[in-house]
Design an enzyme around this catalytic site. Sequence first.
Site, PDB file in Angstrom:
ATOM      1  N   GLY A  86      -1.865  -6.663   0.486  1.00 18.26           N
ATOM      2  CA  GLY A  86      -2.090  -8.099   0.768  1.00 18.26           C
ATOM      3  C   GLY A  86      -1.999  -8.653   2.245  1.00 18.26           C
ATOM      4  O   GLY A  86      -2.635  -9.464   2.714  1.00 18.26           O
ATOM      5  N   ALA A  99       0.753  -1.357  -0.080  1.00 19.72           N
ATOM      6  CA  ALA A  99       0.022   0.101  -0.021  1.00 19.72           C
ATOM      7  C   ALA A  99       0.767   1.182   0.033  1.00 19.72           C
ATOM      8  O   ALA A  99       0.285   2.209  -0.472  1.00 19.72           O
ATOM      9  CB  ALA A  99      -0.820   0.116   1.084  1.00 19.72           C
ATOM     10  N   ASN A 125      -6.879   3.293  10.222  1.00 15.32           N
ATOM     11  CA  ASN A 125      -6.123   2.072  10.781  1.00 15.32           C
ATOM     12  C   ASN A 125      -6.038   2.453  12.268  1.00 15.32           C
ATOM     13  O   ASN A 125      -5.607   1.143  13.014  1.00 15.32           O
ATOM     14  CB  ASN A 125      -4.731   2.276  10.208  1.00 15.32           C
ATOM     15  N   CYS A 127       3.635   1.114  12.190  1.00 22.28           N
ATOM     16  CA  CYS A 127       4.669   2.031  11.615  1.00 22.28           C
ATOM     17  C   CYS A 127       5.226   3.063  12.426  1.00 22.28           C
ATOM     18  O   CYS A 127       6.283   3.626  12.270  1.00 22.28           O
ATOM     19  CB  CYS A 127       4.342   2.267  10.077  1.00 22.28           C
TER      20      CYS A 127
HETATM   21  N1  PMP Z   1      -2.594   2.596   4.702  1.00 18.39           N
HETATM   22  C1  PMP Z   1      -3.046   2.226   5.670  1.00 18.39           C
HETATM   23  C2  PMP Z   1      -4.442   2.703   6.134  1.00 18.39           C
HETATM   24  C3  PMP Z   1      -2.510   1.210   6.652  1.00 18.39           C
HETATM   25  O1  PMP Z   1      -2.960   0.619   7.776  1.00 18.39           O
HETATM   26  C4  PMP Z   1      -1.176   0.631   6.271  1.00 18.39           C
HETATM   27  C5  PMP Z   1      -0.255  -0.097   6.737  1.00 18.39           C
HETATM   28  N2  PMP Z   1       0.043   0.104   8.202  1.00 18.39           N
HETATM   29  C6  PMP Z   1      -0.492   1.260   4.884  1.00 18.39           C
HETATM   30  C7  PMP Z   1      -1.173   2.163   4.083  1.00 18.39           C
HETATM   31  C8  PMP Z   1       0.914   0.951   4.233  1.00 18.39           C
HETATM   32  O2  PMP Z   1       0.700  -0.591   3.990  1.00 18.39           O
HETATM   33  P1  PMP Z   1       1.886  -1.494   3.637  1.00 18.39           P
HETATM   34  O3  PMP Z   1       2.456  -2.007   4.634  1.00 18.39           O
HETATM   35  O4  PMP Z   1       1.325  -2.407   2.567  1.00 18.39           O
HETATM   36  O5  PMP Z   1       2.832  -0.581   2.730  1.00 18.39           O
END
Ligand code: PMP
Length: 381
Positions: free
Chosen positions: A200, A69, A150, A324
């Site tokens: 994914g 993402a 999130n 993160c």
């Molecule tokens: N957008 C949202 C709302 C998320 O929760 C996350 C994952 N923390 C991401 C983007 C980033 O996803 P990815 O780990 O696949 O880069």
Amino acid sequence: MIYLDNSSTTEPYEKVLDVYKQTSSRYFGNPSSLHRLGTETEQLLEAAAQQIKKTLGLKNYDIVFTSGATEANNAALKGAAWANMNKGRHIIASAIEHPSVTETLDQLTELIGFEVTYLPVDQDGFVSLKDVKAAIRPDTIIVSVMHVNNEVGSIQPIKEIGGLLKQHGNILFHVDHVQGIHKVPLSIEEAGIDLCTISGHKFHGLKGTGALIVKKGTRLIPLITGGSQQKGVRAGTEHTAGAVSLAKAVNLSARDMNERLSSVEAAKNALMERLCRTDGVVINTPAENSAPHIINFSVPGVKAEVLLHMLEEKGIYVSTTAACSAREHKPSRVLLQMNKGEQIASSSIRVSLNFSHTADITEPFMAALVPAVQKLKKMMR
Ligand code: PMP
């Protein structure tokens, strides 16, 4: 172990792992190669894209496979901003977007002079349609609003925003659907979304897999340049096994949504109900219009990290803010935006469920939480 950190990442389905291994060993050809092994691999990639489109009910869209993402959000926002900067340099986004959106927008602001209007959220973490309407300017080219937050699980009015944007043909609508897919129903097509991000590993697929769903005819300048793979939108030899495993995860989690979402919802409601009655606990997740798999609460005065490790000792895995940002040890930006104040924003715990959970997790969770909270509160006196 009771793993309650599914918004950070999920355990892959066994079948996803099988399909990844089989594809990697049997279809190792380069999809751009002209011989049979290449052609077969290319057909497999196309079949994966078709399967995702069918499962998500997408007729007028292309699938661009990405590494997840973060890349999809970057590709959507930078790609659309670069392609349309001669029309305008104003972007609208919610103030509680994921850093892969906000940091990308900050970069566009600092390096190219874009202007971003961040939409405020209310105490429950909701953007208002009125604010979106008021923020639109003649030079607005993109509106980016996530489907489900999130950290707290608030569900944004995506269909309504999409409806409003249908009257503004020059504005592209980007939705980060990472936490919403197969948890909260959303018709991407009906909501008029132009660019939609999925990942994914948030629905039992693999890390390093994801997609940007692009409405046909949307012009994007590629973020990653090189060969002409993926219709020139994303260069680089395709991660065929990743794409096939993503399609498998989309399929399996769609089935799980149909069969098991109500028991996840029951688990969330049971936990919320008990947490509401627990001394010292404040719930941050809105009582209505929130995703069925996320519960965010604070124990004001208690450091979230300390509570997290006490729960871990009892075999229960949760998170503080989003995974993160967790290592930054800062108060939650989302909760601060919701005007919850520093104390609540520094003491928040996120519990995030998966399809295997039922209301049965309530007892073991509360049995670990309540004594931990009592002990920490006593130490504070
Ligand atoms: N957008 C949202 C709302 C998320 O929760 C996350 C994952 N923390 C991401 C983007 C980033 O996803 P990815 O780990 O696949 O880069």
